[in-house]
Design a protein around this motif. Structure first.
Motif, PDB file in Angstrom:
ATOM      1  N   PRO A 113       0.828  -1.213   0.000  1.00  0.00           N
ATOM      2  CA  PRO A 113       0.000   0.000   0.000  1.00  0.00           C
ATOM      3  C   PRO A 113       0.865   1.266   0.000  1.00  0.00           C
ATOM      4  O   PRO A 113       1.948   1.284   0.553  1.00  0.00           O
ATOM      5  N   GLU A 114       0.312   2.292  -0.630  1.00  0.00           N
ATOM      6  CA  GLU A 114       1.054   3.545  -0.689  1.00  0.00           C
ATOM      7  C   GLU A 114       1.026   4.270   0.647  1.00  0.00           C
ATOM      8  O   GLU A 114       1.992   4.891   1.038  1.00  0.00           O
ATOM      9  N   LYS A 115      -0.107   4.207   1.323  1.00  0.00           N
ATOM     10  CA  LYS A 115      -0.227   4.848   2.630  1.00  0.00           C
ATOM     11  C   LYS A 115      -0.684   3.805   3.627  1.00  0.00           C
ATOM     12  O   LYS A 115      -1.468   2.929   3.306  1.00  0.00           O
ATOM     13  N   MET A 116      -0.219   3.962   4.840  1.00  0.00           N
ATOM     14  CA  MET A 116      -0.627   3.045   5.899  1.00  0.00           C
ATOM     15  C   MET A 116      -1.388   3.838   6.948  1.00  0.00           C
ATOM     16  O   MET A 116      -0.987   4.926   7.321  1.00  0.00           O
ATOM     17  N   TYR A 117      -2.457   3.248   7.371  1.00  0.00           N
ATOM     18  CA  TYR A 117      -3.273   3.876   8.405  1.00  0.00           C
ATOM     19  C   TYR A 117      -3.299   2.962   9.598  1.00  0.00           C
ATOM     20  O   TYR A 117      -3.511   1.757   9.474  1.00  0.00           O
ATOM     21  N   PHE A 118      -3.096   3.541  10.757  1.00  0.00           N
ATOM     22  CA  PHE A 118      -3.136   2.773  11.999  1.00  0.00           C
ATOM     23  C   PHE A 118      -4.303   3.257  12.811  1.00  0.00           C
ATOM     24  O   PHE A 118      -4.554   4.463  12.931  1.00  0.00           O
ATOM     25  N   SER A 119      -4.999   2.371  13.368  1.00  0.00           N
ATOM     26  CA  SER A 119      -6.138   2.734  14.181  1.00  0.00           C
ATOM     27  C   SER A 119      -5.784   2.491  15.638  1.00  0.00           C
ATOM     28  O   SER A 119      -5.281   1.453  16.003  1.00  0.00           O
ATOM     29  N   HIS A 120      -6.097   3.512  16.465  1.00  0.00           N
ATOM     30  CA  HIS A 120      -5.850   3.376  17.897  1.00  0.00           C
ATOM     31  C   HIS A 120      -7.181   3.218  18.598  1.00  0.00           C
ATOM     32  O   HIS A 120      -7.826   4.155  18.972  1.00  0.00           O
ATOM     33  N   GLU A 121      -7.571   2.054  18.718  1.00  0.00           N
ATOM     34  CA  GLU A 121      -8.849   1.794  19.395  1.00  0.00           C
ATOM     35  C   GLU A 121      -8.590   1.488  20.841  1.00  0.00           C
ATOM     36  O   GLU A 121      -7.658   0.807  21.202  1.00  0.00           O
ATOM     37  N   ARG A 122      -9.596   1.989  21.651  1.00  0.00           N
ATOM     38  CA  ARG A 122      -9.475   1.714  23.055  1.00  0.00           C
ATOM     39  C   ARG A 122     -10.644   0.971  23.558  1.00  0.00           C
ATOM     40  O   ARG A 122     -11.694   0.977  23.268  1.00  0.00           O
TER      41      ARG A 122
END
Length: 122
Positions: A113-122
């Motif tokens: 992938p060109e961009k990576m997204y990280f999700s910070h779930e709590r």
């Protein structure tokens, strides 16, 4: 006292021959006494020495065969260590990230992938 006729030479020859025969018989009958105790001790010593010699030969044979078995085992262990090193190198090659990326792109059709997204779930 014996009476011997002086005129009969045949009879005196017979007496001489019989005397010689009796002396020969005495010589034949006479045997020296054997020392049976010494003979039995010599036999026993021979048997003991023979047994000890056989034990030495058997023990050296066993040692030689164990030595050959040890050398064979060491050679086998060396071959297994070489095989283990070869397999470790092969595992390292198979685990390499560049290989995994190539398989993902070529066989599975995946792209980075060109961009990576990280999700910070709590």
């Amino acid at each position: 006292m014996r009476r011997t006729p002086k005129n009969n030479p045949a009879q005196s020859n017979q007496e001489i021959q019989s005397a010689e025969k009796s002396s020969q018989l005495r010589l034949i009958k006479y045997r020296p006494k054997l020392n049976h105790l010494l003979r039995s001790r010599c036999r026993l010593a021979f048997v003991v020495i023979s047994i000890l010699a056989m034990l030495v030969v058997i023990r050296s044979g066993i040692s030689a065969s164990r030595g050959y078995a040890l050398v064979a085992t060491q050679n086998h262990a060396q071959q297994l260590e070489m095989e283990n090193e070869r397999l470790k190198i092969e595992i390292a090659k198979l685990k390499s990230p560049s290989r995994i990326k190539q398989i993902a792109q070529e066989k599975l059709g995946m792209d980075v992938p060109e961009k990576m997204y990280f999700s910070h779930e709590r």
